[in-house]
Design an enzyme around this catalytic site. Structure first.
Site, mmCIF file in Angstrom:
data_model
loop_
_atom_site.group_PDB
_atom_site.id
_atom_site.type_symbol
_atom_site.label_atom_id
_atom_site.label_comp_id
_atom_site.label_asym_id
_atom_site.label_seq_id
_atom_site.Cartn_x
_atom_site.Cartn_y
_atom_site.Cartn_z
ATOM 1 N N ARG A 187 0.850 -1.196 0.000
ATOM 2 C CA ARG A 187 0.000 0.000 0.000
ATOM 3 C C ARG A 187 0.879 1.238 0.000
ATOM 4 O O ARG A 187 0.562 2.266 0.590
ATOM 5 C CB ARG A 187 -0.957 -0.015 1.190
ATOM 6 C CG ARG A 187 -2.126 0.967 1.044
ATOM 7 C CD ARG A 187 -2.962 0.702 -0.183
ATOM 8 N NE ARG A 187 -3.547 -0.630 -0.180
ATOM 9 C CZ ARG A 187 -4.308 -1.113 -1.149
ATOM 10 N NH1 ARG A 187 -4.561 -0.384 -2.211
ATOM 11 N NH2 ARG A 187 -4.794 -2.340 -1.077
ATOM 12 N N ASP A 188 2.001 1.143 -0.679
ATOM 13 C CA ASP A 188 2.882 2.296 -0.843
ATOM 14 C C ASP A 188 3.442 2.230 -2.261
ATOM 15 O O ASP A 188 2.750 1.783 -3.170
ATOM 16 C CB ASP A 188 3.970 2.313 0.232
ATOM 17 C CG ASP A 188 4.408 3.735 0.592
ATOM 18 O OD1 ASP A 188 4.623 4.530 -0.334
ATOM 19 O OD2 ASP A 188 4.532 4.037 1.790
#
Length: 441
Positions: free
Chosen positions: A212-213
């Site tokens: 999630r980056d």
């Protein structure tokens, strides 16, 4: 791959667009690095070891450094690692990692750091080797998995990186590097970057990232970087940034990038700062159910402001995009928000067909000049202007974005182990990988 011509691939890019400046990868064939096999089992290691780090370090120091044309070899099997290693200064060598190494300490730094290497190849011959970081046990408080620094003429391929406590793969400076045939699985939170790359003349292709980056992100300084056939599978999405003072990025190509869910199809992000990003092409993007689509945000609140008036963006082209965001009113499918102190110009959108799953959307611009989007301004004088929000209609060229068989419905939990995946053989809908997996050669 170091001997493979990139001419046919690069001809797809306009002569005015950024591309690689020359060959990438090792300067000698892998077969030339087999004269001495530096097996960690001969240097104190064992399958099932509670700490394979010292054996890797010993094999490197007492074998690789003493024998040009050698291979540091970790056979298939499971190993734990408590002692991180820095492998510095060797030439004409390979690191064959066929086993799976699991992090067993919480020390910061990098589990495996390669520095000042030349004519180097880091790979798994069975396409199953790699590192399990068990990041859920020490989230954002442990090591990165692999870092390659100040190296030239190298490649990393056929490795699996799972759940790093920090970033998974960092390419720091150097030149003529190649990363391909990788599967990266991180947790569903920030600080789990897939690949961060800066330097000169690097080629990143055929990579799947879940996190999630950052998916595959270019940092500063960078020039002549080609990123293609990337599968951001429930990922934060790819980006350029974060950018601040002294940014120097030019001649970059991203193409054939598929994003399934996540934060954005692509983002250029900064907050004040200085320097430039110029001569960039983003071509053939497909996105499904992302939060943001094409997202230029030079007021990004998640970073501290730089001291300059803004990073100057210019000659940036977005071409042949199709996809949708979850809610196009809440988060626009396209926004170009540029620095008031350094308005962007020559921002060109061609055949960009981004829409919303809600069938309603707006687009936004600020201090942005170019063509292909209703809220962009034109003209040779580039002065700042406030945010312009315009209603959008479904693009005539939009179609429901395609899928891939391995698309994930959700990211991975942050408080449990993430399973080790296999490396896929396709990373963009309808396109094969550029080079076959090592196990299939």
């Amino acid at each position: 791959m170091g001997f493979k011509s990139l001419l046919a691939s690069l001809l797809l890019v306009s002569a005015a667009s950024a591309q690689l400046s020359g060959r990438v990868g090792p300067t000698t064939a892998l077969s030339a690095k087999q004269s001495t096999i530096c097996n960690v089992l001969d240097y104190g290691g064992s399958v099932g070891s509670s700490d394979i780090g010292p054996a890797i370090a010993d094999a490197f120091t007492n074998c690789v450094l003493k024998h040009s044309g050698s291979t540091l070899y970790v056979p298939a099997g499971n190993y734990q690692m408590k002692t991180w290693v820095t492998l510095k200064g060797a030439t004409k060598w390979a690191f064959r990692l066929d086993g799976l190494i699991t992090r067993a300490a919480t020390t910061g730094g990098n589990m495996i750091a390669v520095q000042n290497a030349n004519d180097f190849e880091f790979y798994s011959a069975n396409s199953a080797g790699g590192i399990q970081g068990l990041g859920y046990q020490c989230r954002n408080a442990g090591p990165r998995l692999i870092r390659v620094s100040n190296s030239e003429n190298w490649s990393i391929h056929d490795l699996i990186l799972v759940d790093s406590p920090e970033f998974h793969l960092v390419v720091e400076k150097g030149e003529n590097g190649e990363v391909y045939n990788m599967a990266i699985r991180g947790a569903n939170l920030g600080g789990s970057d897939g690949i961060d790359v800066w330097g000169s003349n690097h080629w990143i292709h055929d990579v799947e990232v879940t996190n999630r980056d950052e998916c595959v992100t270019v940092k500063s300084p960078a020039n002549n970087i080609l990123v293609e056939r990337i599968w951001c599978n429930q990922s934060g999405g790819s980006a350029i940034g974060s950018l601040s003072d002294g940014t120097a990025i030019q001649d970059i190509v991203y193409r054939n990038v598929y994003t399934n869910g996540g934060n954005q199809a692509f983002m250029i992000k900064s907050n004040r700062g200085s320097g430039y990003v110029k001569n960039v092409l983003f071509q053939n993007f497909v996105a499904r159910g992302v939060a943001y689509g094409l997202n230029v945000n030079q007021f990004w609140s998640s970073q501290s402001p730089g001291s300059g008036a803004g990073v100057q963006l210019s000659n940036i082209t977005f071409q042949d995009w199709n996809g949708n965001v979850a809610d196009g009113v809440k988060r626009p499918p396209v926004q170009v928000i540029c620095a008031d102190g350094a308005p962007c110009f020559d921002m060109t959108l061609k055949n960009v067909n981004m829409w919303s799953q809600t069938d309603k959307a707006v687009v936004k611009c600020e201090s942005a000049y170019g063509t292909g989007l209703s809220c962009l301004k034109s003209g040779g004088t580039h002065t700042s202007y406030g945010v312009v929000t315009a209603s959008a209609t479904r693009p005539a060229g939009y179609s429901t974005p395609t899928t891939m068989a391995g698309d994930l419905a959700d990211g991975f939990a942050t408080n449990a182990a993430i399973p080790t995946p296999t490396i896929p053989t396709s990373f963009f809908p309808g396109l094969p990988q550029i080079s076959p997996l090592a196990k299939n050669k």
